[in-house]
Every structure is written in C-alpha cells, then in structure tokens.
Design an enzyme around this catalytic site. Structure first.
Site, short mmCIF file in Angstrom:
data_model
loop_
_atom_site.label_atom_id
_atom_site.label_comp_id
_atom_site.label_asym_id
_atom_site.label_seq_id
_atom_site.Cartn_x
_atom_site.Cartn_y
_atom_site.Cartn_z
N ASP A 79 10.60 4.92 4.63
CA ASP A 79 9.90 5.15 3.36
C ASP A 79 8.63 5.96 3.57
OD1 ASP A 79 8.91 2.84 4.78
OD2 ASP A 79 7.72 2.33 3.02
N GLU A 146 7.97 -0.02 4.95
CA GLU A 146 6.81 -0.26 5.80
C GLU A 146 5.52 -0.15 5.00
OE1 GLU A 146 3.49 0.91 8.60
OE2 GLU A 146 4.32 1.99 6.87
#
Length: 487
Positions: A79, A146
C-alpha cells in the site's frame, strides 16, 4: 505515465515500479494490487500464496551454487499513502500515478509518488523475475496496510515463512542501515455537542491554513515543520479569547501518519468586532508566518467572508475543545538518552473534524520505549478527557529492539564500506513504524535489517526518489544476496 521512467537504470527495477504504480493501491483497499502480485508470481511459475489477511508470499529457489545459503525473506508493503495538492484533480482509486523525471529525481504530478514502499516492492519483483541474478532461496513477503495500521504484518501467522534473515526494504536514506524502530498507538478523542443558532448580529468567515510542507509524522517530526491543526487552533483560540469567535466547523489534516498540511474552519464573529478581529487575526497570522519562515516559506493564512453559518458549537464545549487542543502535545516528547539524535517519543495531531454536532480528533503517538509511549498517550487522554471527550486507543504495535550482534549486520556494514570507498554506513534505529517489530513477534529468531534508497518528502505530494541513489542501493542489494552466510 512517462515512458522516460522505464529507460532509467536499473531498468528491471524501474520497469517494475512503473508497472506497480499503474495499479491503484490505497491502504485498506489493496484488492487490485494483491491480484496484480499473485498474477505476477504465477506468471513466473513460482509458488505464490495469499494468506488470510491479504499478504502475498512468493517463493523462489536458490540459484545454482547458492543452495547451501540461509533462506532470505525480502519484505516490502504494497500500500501507499494517498496525498495530493488541493488544486490537483486526481482519483487515487482509479488512476495510476503520473510520474516524471526532474534532474536526478523521479517525482509525481501533484500527488505522492508511492516510492514508499513501491521501490522496495519493485526491487523484489525484479529479482524474482531475473534469470541472471545470484541469490539464495528467497521468500518474497508483500504485506498490506502498512500505512494505516500494519494489519498485514499483524495478521501474518507463524509458520508461513522459513527464512533465517529478513531484509526489509523500507528505509529512506541510502547510507542508513536500520536496526530498530518505534512502535505506535492511535489516540482518538470523540464527543458530541449541542449546536446553537447564530443571531443576525454576526458575520460568517472562513479561515484557511495552507501551503505547509506536510511530511512523515515519524521521520520528520523533529524538523520543526508546521502542523496545520495546531496553527489553526492558535488562530481560533485568539479569536475566541479576544473577540468571542464562535466555531461552526473545523476540517484539518487527513492521514494519521502525515503531518497536516491544511486546515479550514467556518466561524462567526460579532459585526461590532469584525474590524478588530480581522486586524488581530491577520497580525497573528503574520507572526506565525515569521516563526515558520525558514521551514515553511509557503505558509498562507486566508480569512475570507462567507455566508453566516446556521449553527455553531455550544459555548462551553467550544472553549474546552480549543484549550484541550492547545494543551495536547504535538511534536517531540522525548529524545533518546541512549542513541544520539534519535527521537524516542512523539505525537502527531493528525486529524481534527468538527461538524454536525460531532468532534473527532485523531493522533498517532510513537515511541521506541513502550512505557514512554503510554506515558504520552495517557497525557493526551487526560487533556482530551478534561474537555469531556471519550478517548480510545487502537492500532497498537510494538517497536523493534536493536540487535547490534546481528549476523546480517556484520555482513552489510563492511560490504557497504567496500562498495563506497570506505565510507561508514549510519547504523541506526528510526522514529518510524517499520513492520520488523511486529513480524518479530511470530518470528523471534529471524535476523532482521532494514535499508533502502534516498526518498524525500514521503507521505506528501513532494515525495521524490533519487535516481542515482536507487542505482547505488540496487548494487548493494545484489552484493548482499551474493554474501548471505551459509546455513
């Protein structure tokens, strides 16, 4: 997306980065990039696994002659932080990142670049795809989410990996070898309030704070960057104390891990106080701009007439709110007494939303020391509870304790010196949330290290990656893989 990116060296890495950046990949909405990674692994006929939370693991056997080396886990997160300038028209959920080259840097047009952690992902992809790079057995671990909770790392179960060494490719200084990081916890304050009507003796104004750099709320928290939420609160506090300003709405900041760049508020002021309010607020804004002129030369404060708001916050709650925000710490709480220049504990007042009878304040508190993290979290909770808020803690994740006796560290330090004319690398812990600490809870015997190329302005539209540094880092990665110790 500019084709010039694909011509950069090393082409294998930059081409994979371009492929990745064509796939929308916001945190918590990684379905498309998960499918992209699974298709990539399967296209190479490599064992490809998606675990129950969405992490993707791709396993590649050792190249000839490297079968006796320890298995290496190469890890990055899928991400990326989504931030854009106010005047940039862009849909992160449907569009790929629009990149360009400027001198020695790759940048994006008005948005975050996704180099954090896309360059790490692209590095691993290029190695998995290559038929010429020497390496031991590799377990490529691509985690999700994350940036907004580390739920991928938290959800990875023990037994999924067999590796002895983990290379986390999520550091943003090419001369740094990371051996530790901060943990964190989200501190969220909420409360409801009654709304009051405003008499016709009032005028409406919109106050806007903008032009701040923003940036990473861990790695840059010590730099003295402006926080739009705190600056806005100074203006509101002053207007209320001196001229009875009433607040209708506040909307400041966005992501928990980004230093807020912008804030806007809708307020009402008595007509009889208008001239003095404008003069005083402009004077205070000028003073704040002077305070920040070195770090935030583009800081702007606008005070614009608007239609009178229909309703404002009840008076007692408004007073408690702006005093609580004033009292709540933003920035560095404590420097490490053990590691020079390392921020130990900090807080970012990341998001303030006041609207329609509801208050929500979001903070991200970080620390490499658990007791200090909770000390600051409790201090924030106390300030907000005094204002009548309910305070919750969520997303708690541990830090990563440095291991200076690490075997892979003993490989990487002399190798760095060898490749860089004797220059010493900076072996350090960082004040950011890396996934190593979380992964270590289920893999306590795994030897972990973090490194990466130069990335500047992460978590902001100024994010950029240095081309020459990526080349330096790539060569380092290839040499590390050749020198992984034997089993």
């Amino acid at each position: 997306m500019s084709a010039e990116i694909r011509q950069l060296e090393p082409q294998g890495l930059w081409n994979k980065f371009a492929d990745l950046n064509a796939v929308p990949r916001p945190s918590k909405k990684e379905e498309r990039v998960i499918e992209f990674m699974k298709n990539f692994g399967n296209s190479l006929n490599l064992e490809t696994i998606e675990d129950e939370v969405g992490n993707v693991i791709i396993k590649k056997p050792a190249t000839s002659g490297m079968e006796d080396r320890k298995t290496v886990v190469m890890q990055s997160h899928l991400d990326m932080v989504h931030q854009k300038n106010n005047d940039t028209v862009f849909d992160f959920e449907t569009q790929g990142i629009d990149m360009f080259v400027e001198g020695d840097w790759v940048k994006a047009k008005g948005t975050t670049l996704g180099a954090d952690n896309g360059l790490g992902v692209a590095t691993i992809m290029a190695i998995l795809e290559s038929n010429t790079i020497e390496h031991p057995a590799i377990e490529a671990l691509f985690t999700i989410d994350e940036e907004t909770g580390m739920t991928g790392a938290m959800g990875l179960k023990g037994g999924m990996l067999d590796g002895d060494i983990l290379l986390n490719l999520d550091t943003e200084e090419d001369d740094e070898i990371g051996v530790g990081c901060a943990g964190g916890v989200d501190v969220t304050a909420t409360r409801s309030y009654k709304q009051e009507s405003v008499s016709e003796s009032h005028l409406g104004y919109q106050i806007v704070v903008k032009g701040l750099q923003g940036g990473h709320s861990g790695m840059q928290i010590h730099e003295g960057l402006g926080n739009a939420n705190k600056i806005m609160n100074r203006l509101l506090f002053n207007g209320f104390e001196k001229y009875g300003l009433r607040i209708s709405e506040i909307d400041g900041g966005s992501l928990r891990n980004a230093i807020p760049r912008e804030s806007q508020a809708k307020v009402a002021i008595e007509k009889s106080n208008e001239d003095n309010f404008l003069s005083e607020t402009k004077s205070l804004a000028a003073a704040i701009q002077l305070e920040y002129k070195t770090m935030e030369p583009d800081l702007k404060v606008e005070i614009n007439p608007m239609e009178l708001p229909n309703q404002v916050m009840e008076l007692g709650v408004q007073e408690s709110l702006i005093k609580a925000i004033y009292a709540a710490l933003n920035g560095v709480y404590r420097m490490s007494p053990d590691i020079p220049d390392l921020v130990e504990t900090s807080n970012n007042i990341a998001r303030i939303l006041v609207k329609d009878g509801q208050i929500k304040i979001g903070c991200l508190t970080r620390s490499s020391v658990e007791s200090s993290k909770w000390d600051l979290a409790d201090a924030l909770r106390s300030a907000f509870e005094l204002a009548g808020c309910d305070v919750t803690y969520s997303g708690d994740y541990p830090g990563w304790k440095p291991n200076m006796d690490s075997d892979i560290l003993k490989v990487m330090v002399p190798l760095y010196k060898e490749l860089n004319n004797g220059e010493e690398p900076h072996v350090a812990a960082c004040h950011a949330g890396l996934e190593c600490g979380i992964l270590g809870t289920n893999y306590p015997e795994m030897d972990m290290i973090s490194f990466g190329p130069n990335i500047r302005g992460a978590h902001s539209p100024d994010e950029r990656a240095q081309i020459s540094s990526v080349q330096k880092y790539w060569n380092y990665v290839l040499e590390i893989l050749k020198r992984i110790p034997k089993k």
